[in-house]
Design a protein around this motif. Structure first.
Motif, short mmCIF file in Angstrom:
data_model
loop_
_atom_site.label_atom_id
_atom_site.label_comp_id
_atom_site.label_asym_id
_atom_site.label_seq_id
_atom_site.Cartn_x
_atom_site.Cartn_y
_atom_site.Cartn_z
N PRO A 1 -19.27 -75.66 -35.93
CA PRO A 1 -19.38 -74.44 -36.32
C PRO A 1 -18.22 -73.94 -37.13
CG PRO A 1 -19.13 -74.54 -34.00
CD PRO A 1 -19.20 -75.83 -34.34
N ASN A 2 -18.36 -73.08 -38.17
CA ASN A 2 -17.22 -72.49 -38.78
C ASN A 2 -17.27 -71.16 -39.18
OD1 ASN A 2 -19.14 -72.35 -40.78
ND2 ASN A 2 -17.72 -73.23 -42.32
N ALA A 3 -18.33 -70.42 -38.36
CA ALA A 3 -18.66 -68.85 -38.50
C ALA A 3 -19.00 -68.25 -37.25
CB ALA A 3 -19.43 -68.70 -39.56
N VAL A 4 -19.09 -67.14 -37.00
CA VAL A 4 -19.67 -66.47 -35.54
C VAL A 4 -21.11 -67.17 -35.28
CG1 VAL A 4 -20.08 -64.48 -34.48
CG2 VAL A 4 -18.21 -64.65 -36.16
N LEU A 5 -21.13 -67.63 -34.23
CA LEU A 5 -22.28 -68.17 -33.73
C LEU A 5 -23.55 -67.10 -33.68
CD1 LEU A 5 -21.14 -70.29 -30.73
CD2 LEU A 5 -21.64 -70.95 -33.02
N ARG A 6 -24.69 -67.34 -34.42
CA ARG A 6 -25.78 -66.79 -34.12
C ARG A 6 -26.86 -67.19 -33.33
NH1 ARG A 6 -25.30 -66.90 -39.87
NH2 ARG A 6 -26.82 -68.00 -40.21
N PRO A 7 -26.79 -66.76 -31.96
CA PRO A 7 -27.58 -67.61 -31.33
C PRO A 7 -29.23 -67.29 -31.58
CG PRO A 7 -26.05 -65.89 -30.06
CD PRO A 7 -26.19 -65.65 -31.52
N LYS A 8 -29.91 -68.38 -30.94
CA LYS A 8 -31.50 -68.40 -31.56
C LYS A 8 -32.30 -68.38 -30.14
CE LYS A 8 -30.38 -71.11 -35.66
NZ LYS A 8 -30.73 -72.39 -36.27
N VAL A 9 -32.88 -67.56 -30.03
CA VAL A 9 -33.88 -67.29 -28.70
C VAL A 9 -34.95 -68.00 -28.86
CG1 VAL A 9 -34.37 -65.79 -27.30
CG2 VAL A 9 -32.48 -64.96 -28.27
N TYR A 10 -35.57 -68.76 -27.97
CA TYR A 10 -36.86 -69.42 -27.92
C TYR A 10 -37.37 -69.09 -26.62
CZ TYR A 10 -35.11 -72.07 -31.84
OH TYR A 10 -34.47 -72.22 -33.19
N GLN A 11 -38.63 -68.23 -26.64
CA GLN A 11 -39.21 -68.32 -25.28
C GLN A 11 -40.11 -69.43 -25.08
OE1 GLN A 11 -38.90 -65.69 -23.08
NE2 GLN A 11 -37.42 -64.28 -24.34
N LEU A 12 -39.88 -70.16 -24.14
CA LEU A 12 -40.68 -71.61 -24.10
C LEU A 12 -41.59 -71.49 -22.82
CD1 LEU A 12 -37.86 -73.98 -24.88
CD2 LEU A 12 -39.39 -72.98 -26.42
N ASN A 13 -42.80 -71.89 -23.02
CA ASN A 13 -43.51 -72.36 -22.00
C ASN A 13 -43.25 -73.95 -21.58
OD1 ASN A 13 -45.08 -69.86 -21.82
ND2 ASN A 13 -45.83 -70.51 -23.52
N ASP A 14 -43.52 -73.97 -20.28
CA ASP A 14 -43.56 -75.69 -19.97
C ASP A 14 -44.35 -76.46 -20.73
OD1 ASP A 14 -45.59 -74.84 -18.77
OD2 ASP A 14 -45.16 -75.66 -16.63
N GLY A 15 -44.12 -77.70 -21.40
CA GLY A 15 -44.73 -78.31 -22.31
C GLY A 15 -44.29 -78.17 -23.53
N GLN A 16 -43.15 -77.55 -23.99
CA GLN A 16 -42.61 -77.31 -25.44
C GLN A 16 -41.26 -78.22 -25.47
OE1 GLN A 16 -43.01 -72.98 -25.61
NE2 GLN A 16 -44.04 -73.44 -27.48
N THR A 17 -40.90 -78.50 -26.60
CA THR A 17 -39.91 -79.17 -26.89
C THR A 17 -38.86 -78.52 -27.90
OG1 THR A 17 -40.74 -81.42 -26.26
CG2 THR A 17 -38.99 -81.42 -28.01
N LEU A 18 -37.50 -78.58 -27.88
CA LEU A 18 -36.67 -78.26 -28.81
C LEU A 18 -35.99 -79.48 -29.44
CD1 LEU A 18 -35.06 -75.15 -27.38
CD2 LEU A 18 -36.89 -75.02 -29.33
N PHE A 19 -35.82 -79.93 -30.77
CA PHE A 19 -35.28 -80.73 -31.45
C PHE A 19 -33.81 -80.21 -32.05
CE2 PHE A 19 -39.42 -82.87 -32.07
CZ PHE A 19 -39.26 -83.92 -31.18
#
Length: 369
Positions: free
Chosen positions: A243-261
């Motif tokens: 990163p080279n700029a202020v982090l923009r957090p990304k929020v993911y509301q997950l149920n079990d059985g989901q994946t993030l790549f």
């Protein structure tokens, strides 16, 4: 034998030579007449943004660090606040002898404005003590933005007590950028004295900067840690990961059985638990893709290197290995991937399977934000 022996590149510290363009320190003979001596690699980094890698010897760099133990110096340990675990030097406490340590956590500018600086500072100090290091002081700064640099200068002068100062850290924590900023603040020069780049391992040898009292600031080569993802990424793709700029957090509301790549570099499978937030703190440029766990393998095989990138060449990255993580539900926790960032988890019991390249450091900690 090279025709040049005593001269060193002012950008990376390596001895210059005029015979082998493919070797470290090469400089055309004509360039020796310049006021500022730069090896061809540093020249190309500064003027063309060429981030070509060079062969590095991690053990040689550690031996340079070991030599500090025999000196009477102030050691300034620079760590990356964004990648604290990945930027810690293994066995640091036993390598620097009895010399006092000033701990400087760089890149505070990447953190959201809502972050509590005092809490971050206390966390850095406590983490250092857990690693066996008891710093004389702990400071947060941004060498890129110039934040709190006067405080760092004042602390260095106060704690050195007339001694040399060694600046140490792993690759890409911003040591050389910090020194350049210190020199500008001191009124020495507005130019970049030490070569900097986004590519790990830019400084190849020690660089000595004289002080008015006859002592020196010594910039040491960055210690290489192959257990963080940023060390494996192609130089052309590194700007997507670091990163080279202020982090923009990304929020993911997950149920079990989901994946993030996380691009094509890592994967988080939410295997078991109730619906809860997972917040990613990673480079804003890194593509995060959410999908169903049942489809994850197919998507990974089909789209890695294209939709899921970097890396464009998956073969350049070690094969993935699984880490099973159980969230206690007692407090909010971060899942940390060295060289990539972290995922802040909700306060619910859960089972997560994290897939990262083999050998990459994975850890959990109490949430820092």
């Amino acid at each position: 034998m090279s025709k040049v022996k005593a001269v060193r590149c002012e950008g990376c510290g390596v001895p210059v030579q005029t015979e082998s363009p493919e070797q470290k320190g090469y400089i055309p003979e004509k360039a020796l007449e310049r006021e500022v001596i730069l090896c061809q690699r540093c020249f190309r980094i500064r003027h063309y943004g060429d981030l070509g890698a060079v062969e590095q010897d991690p053990e040689a760099y550690l031996r340079v660090l070991d030599e500090i133990a025999a000196t009477d110096s102030l050691v300034v340990l620079v760590v990356d606040l964004f990648d604290f675990a990945g930027s810690w030097i293994p066995g640091f406490s036993r390598r620097i002898g009895k010399n006092p340590v000033l701990l400087v956590a760089n890149k505070v500018d990447l953190f959201p404005k809502t972050a509590n600086w005092k809490r971050l500072r206390d966390w850095v100090s406590a983490s250092a003590r857990e690693m066996g290091v008891h710093p004389v002081d702990t400071l947060l700064c941004s060498s890129a933005k110039g934040l709190k640099i006067p405080d760092v200068m004042q602390a260095m002068e106060h704690y050195r007590e007339g001694r040399d100062i060694y600046i140490v850290g792993t690759t890409n924590v911003g040591k050389s950028t910090l020194i350049n900023r210190l020199l500008r603040e001191a009124g020495g020069t507005q130019d970049e004295m030490i070569t900097t780049s986004p590519y790990p391992g830019t400084t190849l040898d020690t660089i000595r900067i004289p002080l008015e009292d006859g002592k020196e600031i010594i910039d040491t080569p960055g210690i290489v840690r192959k257990d963080r993802i940023s060390e494996w990424v192609d130089p052309k793709e590194l700007k997507i990961v670091v990163p080279n700029a202020v982090l923009r957090p990304k929020v993911y509301q997950l149920n079990d059985g989901q994946t993030l790549f996380f691009g094509g570099l890592a994967r988080l499978d939410y295997v078991q638990g109730t619906r809860q937030p997972f917040v990613t703190y990673m480079s804003n440029r890194l593509y995060v893709h959410r999908t169903k766990l049942a489809q994850a393998d197919e998507i990974w095989q089909k789209h890695r290197g294209e939709l899921l990138a970097p890396p464009k060449d998956p073969a350049a990255i070690p094969p993935l290995t699984k880490h099973v993580i159980t969230l206690s539900g007692k407090e909010k926790e971060d899942i940390v991937i060295a060289g990539l960032g972290w995922v802040a988890c909700g306060k619910e019991k859960a089972r997560v399977e994290l897939w990262v390249p083999e050998g990459i450091q994975v850890s959990t900690r109490a949430a820092i934000i």
